[in-house]
Motif scaffolding. Sequence first.
Motif: not given
Length: 163
Positions: A91-106
């Motif tokens: 996802f990306q924060w509204a109004g910002e360039e920063n993106t976030v990747t949440i990865t789940l590894k079982a």
Amino acid sequence: MSRKCDYDTVEAAFRKRVDGRMNNLTKFQINRPAHEVFEAFVDPAKIGNFWFSSSSARWEEGKNITLFYDIYNAEVGITVHEIEVNKRIFFQWAGEENTVTITLKALDEATTIIEVNEEGFQDDDPALLQKIVDNKEGWVYVLSCLKGYLEHGIHTLREGLVR
């Protein structure tokens, strides 16, 4: 023995680039199945147990979501760009360039490694070091609250942060 911190060296260590942008990676082991960790983020009724008070809708690919933080009378928007059920949220924060990747590894049926990688920090920003430290502090706090919630049923930790 006391050690003096060399801020130039510390700042240089943070200047790792991924795809041409600065990133900040935080990892935790959560002793719960990946699907439970995934649902804690995407389900509006569950996110309030460890992070924001609530979200406007279930997180799905292409949706704009508003996250509410009642204790601070605040809200923030995100755009969910990609979802791989039980594996990845981007996802990306509204109004910002920063993106976030949440990865789940079982690791197995009961243990998950969660990685949160926030990208978009500008290496020429004079406040870079403080932004990276604040960001790391924030993600460690969120994941600590997530761990407390999923492993022990504690849902009041998120309101303990004082700045």
